[in-house]
Write an enzyme that holds these catalytic residues in place. Structure first.
Site, mmCIF file in Angstrom:
data_model
loop_
_atom_site.group_PDB
_atom_site.id
_atom_site.type_symbol
_atom_site.label_atom_id
_atom_site.label_comp_id
_atom_site.label_asym_id
_atom_site.label_seq_id
_atom_site.Cartn_x
_atom_site.Cartn_y
_atom_site.Cartn_z
ATOM 1 N N SER A 184 0.822 -1.221 0.000
ATOM 2 C CA SER A 184 0.000 0.000 0.000
ATOM 3 C C SER A 184 0.851 1.264 0.000
ATOM 4 O O SER A 184 0.509 2.257 0.635
ATOM 5 C CB SER A 184 -0.945 0.019 1.210
ATOM 6 O OG SER A 184 -1.704 -1.164 1.224
ATOM 7 N N ARG A 185 1.945 1.203 -0.682
ATOM 8 C CA ARG A 185 2.861 2.352 -0.823
ATOM 9 C C ARG A 185 3.499 2.779 0.504
ATOM 10 O O ARG A 185 3.989 3.902 0.627
ATOM 11 C CB ARG A 185 2.159 3.555 -1.479
ATOM 12 C CG ARG A 185 1.629 3.268 -2.901
ATOM 13 C CD ARG A 185 2.757 2.808 -3.805
ATOM 14 N NE ARG A 185 2.407 2.737 -5.217
ATOM 15 C CZ ARG A 185 2.273 1.594 -5.908
ATOM 16 N NH1 ARG A 185 2.401 0.410 -5.296
ATOM 17 N NH2 ARG A 185 2.027 1.615 -7.190
#
Ligand code: FMN
Length: 207
Positions: A184-185
């Site tokens: 998720s970055r």
């Protein structure tokens, strides 16, 4: 084009206190996992107008003193580094969801060190150093080929001297960042800064 990263993670406690040792671990993993040209790095320099330039060069040695590559000292990069020795290199190990970014300044390696490396290069590469006035305009490929033949003839005994305009630079690091893709970055960025006493400060940067 929108890869989900995060097969692994990197923490302040798990990295080596010495970034060169951490680089050694990652570099070996890049080699073991067959990254194409894992020693290729993108080298940035800045010209007199503040214009940045980049090109790939090959890392040929590294240790606690820094990261070494070889080139033509009269090339565009050589001229820019003579004016401004500050540089930044980036290893784009995308396959591993990793990058390493080093900032610092260059110094020329000793002639003895350049000579040792030059002598280890294949005959054709040694001739190539004599053939190319790197970064200067050349009117045709055939001129280069003719020069290559001329040099092949000149040095036909196989003894090719080290050109005075060719040699190594050592990038003496001031900061080294290890970046690893996360889920998720939420990527990991471990940032080392060299301290006056020679030790390294380790911080986590926000992704
Ligand atoms: C994978 C790769 C590795 C390269 N390695 C070197 C190198 O080690 N030394 C070098 O002078 N040029 C190397 N080159 C060529 C440079 O990228 C560049 O074209 C050349 O050094 C001239 O750069 P300059 O005009 O900015 O000085 C490499 C190119 C590629 C694509």
């Amino acid at each position: 084009m929108r890869e989900e990263y995060g097969h692994d993670s990197l923490t302040e406690d798990s990295v080596d206190p010495n970034p060169i040792e951490q680089f050694r671990i990652w570099f070996k993993q890049a080699m073991d996992q067959n990254v194409t040209e894992p020693n290729a790095m993108s080298l940035a320099t800045v010209d007199e107008n503040g214009q940045p330039w980049q090109r790939s060069v090959l890392l040929k040695a590294y240790d606690n003193n820094g990261f070494v590559f070889y080139t033509n000292y009269d090339s565009r990069k050589g001229q820019q580094l003579a004016q401004n020795p500050k540089t930044c290199v980036l290893f784009p190990w995308i396959q591993l969801e990793r990058q390493v970014i080093v900032t610092g300044s260059v110094e020329r390696v000793s002639t003895a060190e350049s000579l040792k490396y030059f002598a280890s290069r294949p005959f054709g590469s040694r001739l190539g150093a004599w053939v190319s006035q790197q970064s200067s305009v050349v009117s045709s490929r055939s001129i280069l080929l003719a020069k290559f033949e001329e040099m092949k003839n000149k040095f036909k005994d196989g003894e090719v001297p080290l050109p005075s305009f060719w040699g190594g630079y050592r990038i003496v690091p001031e900061t080294i960042e290890f970046w690893m893709g996360g889920k998720s970055r939420i990527h990991d960025r471990i940032f080392y800064t060299k301290q006056d006493d020679g030790s390294w400060k380790i911080e986590r940067l926000s992704p």
